[in-house]
Write a protein that holds these residues in place. Structure first.
Motif, PDB file in Angstrom:
ATOM      1  N   GLU A 102       0.830  -1.213   0.000  1.00 31.21           N
ATOM      2  CA  GLU A 102       0.000   0.000   0.000  1.00 31.21           C
ATOM      3  C   GLU A 102       0.864   1.262   0.000  1.00 31.21           C
ATOM      4  O   GLU A 102       0.603   2.206  -0.742  1.00 31.21           O
ATOM      5  CB  GLU A 102      -0.913   0.020   1.220  1.00 31.21           C
ATOM      6  CG  GLU A 102      -2.049  -0.964   1.153  1.00 31.21           C
ATOM      7  CD  GLU A 102      -2.849  -1.027   2.449  1.00 31.21           C
ATOM      8  OE1 GLU A 102      -2.706  -0.124   3.293  1.00 31.21           O
ATOM      9  OE2 GLU A 102      -3.617  -1.992   2.606  1.00 31.21           O
ATOM     10  N   THR A 103       1.886   1.267   0.822  1.00 26.60           N
ATOM     11  CA  THR A 103       2.756   2.440   0.927  1.00 26.60           C
ATOM     12  C   THR A 103       3.528   2.673  -0.368  1.00 26.60           C
ATOM     13  O   THR A 103       3.593   3.794  -0.870  1.00 26.60           O
ATOM     14  CB  THR A 103       3.735   2.284   2.106  1.00 26.60           C
ATOM     15  OG1 THR A 103       2.975   2.082   3.302  1.00 26.60           O
ATOM     16  CG2 THR A 103       4.607   3.510   2.261  1.00 26.60           C
ATOM     17  N   LEU A 104       4.094   1.610  -0.922  1.00 22.62           N
ATOM     18  CA  LEU A 104       4.846   1.754  -2.171  1.00 22.62           C
ATOM     19  C   LEU A 104       3.940   2.214  -3.308  1.00 22.62           C
ATOM     20  O   LEU A 104       4.326   3.087  -4.100  1.00 22.62           O
ATOM     21  CB  LEU A 104       5.527   0.434  -2.536  1.00 22.62           C
ATOM     22  CG  LEU A 104       6.661  -0.009  -1.612  1.00 22.62           C
ATOM     23  CD1 LEU A 104       7.117  -1.414  -1.972  1.00 22.62           C
ATOM     24  CD2 LEU A 104       7.819   0.973  -1.662  1.00 22.62           C
ATOM     25  N   SER A 105       2.748   1.653  -3.396  1.00 24.48           N
ATOM     26  CA  SER A 105       1.807   2.043  -4.453  1.00 24.48           C
ATOM     27  C   SER A 105       1.398   3.502  -4.309  1.00 24.48           C
ATOM     28  O   SER A 105       1.355   4.245  -5.290  1.00 24.48           O
ATOM     29  CB  SER A 105       0.565   1.160  -4.412  1.00 24.48           C
ATOM     30  OG  SER A 105       0.897  -0.163  -4.689  1.00 24.48           O
ATOM     31  N   ALA A 106       1.095   3.914  -3.082  1.00 24.19           N
ATOM     32  CA  ALA A 106       0.682   5.302  -2.844  1.00 24.19           C
ATOM     33  C   ALA A 106       1.808   6.275  -3.184  1.00 24.19           C
ATOM     34  O   ALA A 106       1.587   7.309  -3.813  1.00 24.19           O
ATOM     35  CB  ALA A 106       0.256   5.486  -1.384  1.00 24.19           C
ATOM     36  N   ARG A 107       3.026   5.928  -2.809  1.00 21.50           N
ATOM     37  CA  ARG A 107       4.160   6.807  -3.112  1.00 21.50           C
ATOM     38  C   ARG A 107       4.446   6.857  -4.601  1.00 21.50           C
ATOM     39  O   ARG A 107       4.832   7.890  -5.127  1.00 21.50           O
ATOM     40  CB  ARG A 107       5.399   6.362  -2.344  1.00 21.50           C
ATOM     41  CG  ARG A 107       5.294   6.693  -0.880  1.00 21.50           C
ATOM     42  CD  ARG A 107       6.524   6.275  -0.128  1.00 21.50           C
ATOM     43  NE  ARG A 107       6.370   6.650   1.261  1.00 21.50           N
ATOM     44  CZ  ARG A 107       7.349   7.155   1.986  1.00 21.50           C
ATOM     45  NH1 ARG A 107       8.540   7.329   1.476  1.00 21.50           N
ATOM     46  NH2 ARG A 107       7.124   7.480   3.236  1.00 21.50           N
ATOM     47  N   GLU A 108       4.250   5.741  -5.287  1.00 19.61           N
ATOM     48  CA  GLU A 108       4.461   5.726  -6.729  1.00 19.61           C
ATOM     49  C   GLU A 108       3.448   6.638  -7.414  1.00 19.61           C
ATOM     50  O   GLU A 108       3.788   7.366  -8.342  1.00 19.61           O
ATOM     51  CB  GLU A 108       4.345   4.301  -7.272  1.00 19.61           C
ATOM     52  CG  GLU A 108       4.612   4.178  -8.752  1.00 19.61           C
ATOM     53  CD  GLU A 108       6.040   4.530  -9.155  1.00 19.61           C
ATOM     54  OE1 GLU A 108       6.242   4.847 -10.348  1.00 19.61           O
ATOM     55  OE2 GLU A 108       6.960   4.497  -8.305  1.00 19.61           O
ATOM     56  N   LYS A 109       2.207   6.598  -6.928  1.00 23.15           N
ATOM     57  CA  LYS A 109       1.164   7.453  -7.514  1.00 23.15           C
ATOM     58  C   LYS A 109       1.478   8.932  -7.280  1.00 23.15           C
ATOM     59  O   LYS A 109       1.241   9.763  -8.140  1.00 23.15           O
ATOM     60  CB  LYS A 109      -0.196   7.120  -6.910  1.00 23.15           C
ATOM     61  CG  LYS A 109      -0.771   5.826  -7.435  1.00 23.15           C
ATOM     62  CD  LYS A 109      -2.088   5.528  -6.785  1.00 23.15           C
ATOM     63  CE  LYS A 109      -2.594   4.164  -7.219  1.00 23.15           C
ATOM     64  NZ  LYS A 109      -3.812   3.776  -6.502  1.00 23.15           N
ATOM     65  N   ARG A 110       1.998   9.247  -6.098  1.00 20.51           N
ATOM     66  CA  ARG A 110       2.298  10.640  -5.769  1.00 20.51           C
ATOM     67  C   ARG A 110       3.699  11.044  -6.213  1.00 20.51           C
ATOM     68  O   ARG A 110       4.064  12.199  -6.157  1.00 20.51           O
ATOM     69  CB  ARG A 110       2.177  10.870  -4.270  1.00 20.51           C
ATOM     70  CG  ARG A 110       0.771  10.765  -3.746  1.00 20.51           C
ATOM     71  CD  ARG A 110       0.657  11.210  -2.304  1.00 20.51           C
ATOM     72  NE  ARG A 110       1.799  10.876  -1.489  1.00 20.51           N
ATOM     73  CZ  ARG A 110       1.784  10.053  -0.446  1.00 20.51           C
ATOM     74  NH1 ARG A 110       0.691   9.468  -0.085  1.00 20.51           N
ATOM     75  NH2 ARG A 110       2.878   9.818   0.251  1.00 20.51           N
ATOM     76  N   LYS A 111       4.511  10.053  -6.563  1.00 21.80           N
ATOM     77  CA  LYS A 111       5.918  10.287  -6.920  1.00 21.80           C
ATOM     78  C   LYS A 111       6.667  10.975  -5.797  1.00 21.80           C
ATOM     79  O   LYS A 111       7.432  11.919  -5.993  1.00 21.80           O
ATOM     80  CB  LYS A 111       6.043  11.099  -8.216  1.00 21.80           C
ATOM     81  CG  LYS A 111       5.414  10.438  -9.408  1.00 21.80           C
ATOM     82  CD  LYS A 111       6.203   9.224  -9.825  1.00 21.80           C
ATOM     83  CE  LYS A 111       5.584   8.638 -11.083  1.00 21.80           C
ATOM     84  NZ  LYS A 111       6.083   7.357 -11.429  1.00 21.80           N
ATOM     85  N   VAL A 112       6.446  10.487  -4.585  1.00 17.69           N
ATOM     86  CA  VAL A 112       7.093  11.042  -3.397  1.00 17.69           C
ATOM     87  C   VAL A 112       8.576  10.723  -3.448  1.00 17.69           C
ATOM     88  O   VAL A 112       8.987   9.620  -3.780  1.00 17.69           O
ATOM     89  CB  VAL A 112       6.475  10.448  -2.110  1.00 17.69           C
ATOM     90  CG1 VAL A 112       7.273  10.819  -0.885  1.00 17.69           C
ATOM     91  CG2 VAL A 112       5.040  10.920  -1.980  1.00 17.69           C
ATOM     92  N   GLY A 113       9.364  11.685  -3.130  1.00 14.53           N
ATOM     93  CA  GLY A 113      10.813  11.473  -3.044  1.00 14.53           C
ATOM     94  C   GLY A 113      11.542  11.545  -4.359  1.00 14.53           C
ATOM     95  O   GLY A 113      12.700  11.178  -4.452  1.00 14.53           O
ATOM     96  N   TRP A 114      10.882  11.966  -5.423  1.00 10.95           N
ATOM     97  CA  TRP A 114      11.552  12.039  -6.717  1.00 10.95           C
ATOM     98  C   TRP A 114      12.228  13.353  -6.880  1.00 10.95           C
ATOM     99  O   TRP A 114      11.920  14.378  -6.687  1.00 10.95           O
ATOM    100  CB  TRP A 114      10.577  11.834  -7.868  1.00 10.95           C
ATOM    101  CG  TRP A 114       9.995  10.454  -7.860  1.00 10.95           C
ATOM    102  CD1 TRP A 114       8.731  10.122  -7.480  1.00 10.95           C
ATOM    103  CD2 TRP A 114      10.616   9.217  -8.221  1.00 10.95           C
ATOM    104  NE1 TRP A 114       8.540   8.792  -7.590  1.00 10.95           N
ATOM    105  CE2 TRP A 114       9.681   8.206  -8.042  1.00 10.95           C
ATOM    106  CE3 TRP A 114      11.875   8.886  -8.671  1.00 10.95           C
ATOM    107  CZ2 TRP A 114       9.967   6.883  -8.291  1.00 10.95           C
ATOM    108  CZ3 TRP A 114      12.147   7.558  -8.930  1.00 10.95           C
ATOM    109  CH2 TRP A 114      11.198   6.574  -8.725  1.00 10.95           C
TER     110      TRP A 114
END
Length: 114
Positions: A102-114
Motif C-alpha cells: 500500500e505504501t509503495l503504491s501510494a508513493r508511486e502514484k504521488r511520486k514522493v521522493g523524486w
C-alpha cells in the motif's frame, strides 16, 4: 452501437488516523459512493468479477512464488505489527506485506521522493 462511457470523477479518499475514523467517513458518504457505483455499473466502467476470472487470477498469482527477503525490523515495530494484524485477523507477515505494498503504491502514484 456502443454507448460511450462517461468517466466518473476521481474519488478522493482522505488519510485517516484510525480505522474508526475511516469507518465513520465511509458511513457518512455511503449515499454518494452508492450513486457513483451505480453510475459506473450503468456506463460499463465497473465490471463483475466472475468466479472463473477470480480463479484465473488466483492461479496466476501462484505460478511465480515471491522471493524470500530477510529484513531486520525493530522489536517495537514488529510487536505493533503483530498487534494490528491480530486485530484485523491476519497473519502478521501478510499484514506487513500489505502495508509495504500500500505504501509503495501510494508513493508511486504521488511520486514522493523524486
Amino acid at each position: 452501437m456502443k454507448k460511450e462511457m462517461e468517466k466518473q470523477p476521481q474519488r478522493v479518499i482522505p488519510v485517516f488516523a484510525t480505522e474508526a475514523e475511516e469507518a465513520q467517513w465511509w458511513y457518512r458518504n455511503r449515499k454518494l459512493h452508492g450513486k457513483q457505483l451505480l453510475a459506473a455499473v450503468k456506463n460499463g466502467e465497473a465490471r463483475v468479477l466472475t468466479k472463473d476470472k477470480l480463479q484465473a487470477r488466483i492461479a496466476a498469482s501462484k505460478k511465480t512464488p515471491a522471493p524470500v527477503v530477510a529484513l531486520r525490523i525493530p522489536e517495537a515495530d514488529l510487536a505493533l505489527a503483530r498487534k494490528q494484524a491480530e486485530r484485523k485477523g491476519l497473519p502478521y507477515q501478510t499484514y506487513i506485506k500489505s502495508l509495504l505494498h500500500e505504501t509503495l503504491s501510494a508513493r508511486e502514484k504521488r511520486k514522493v521522493g523524486w
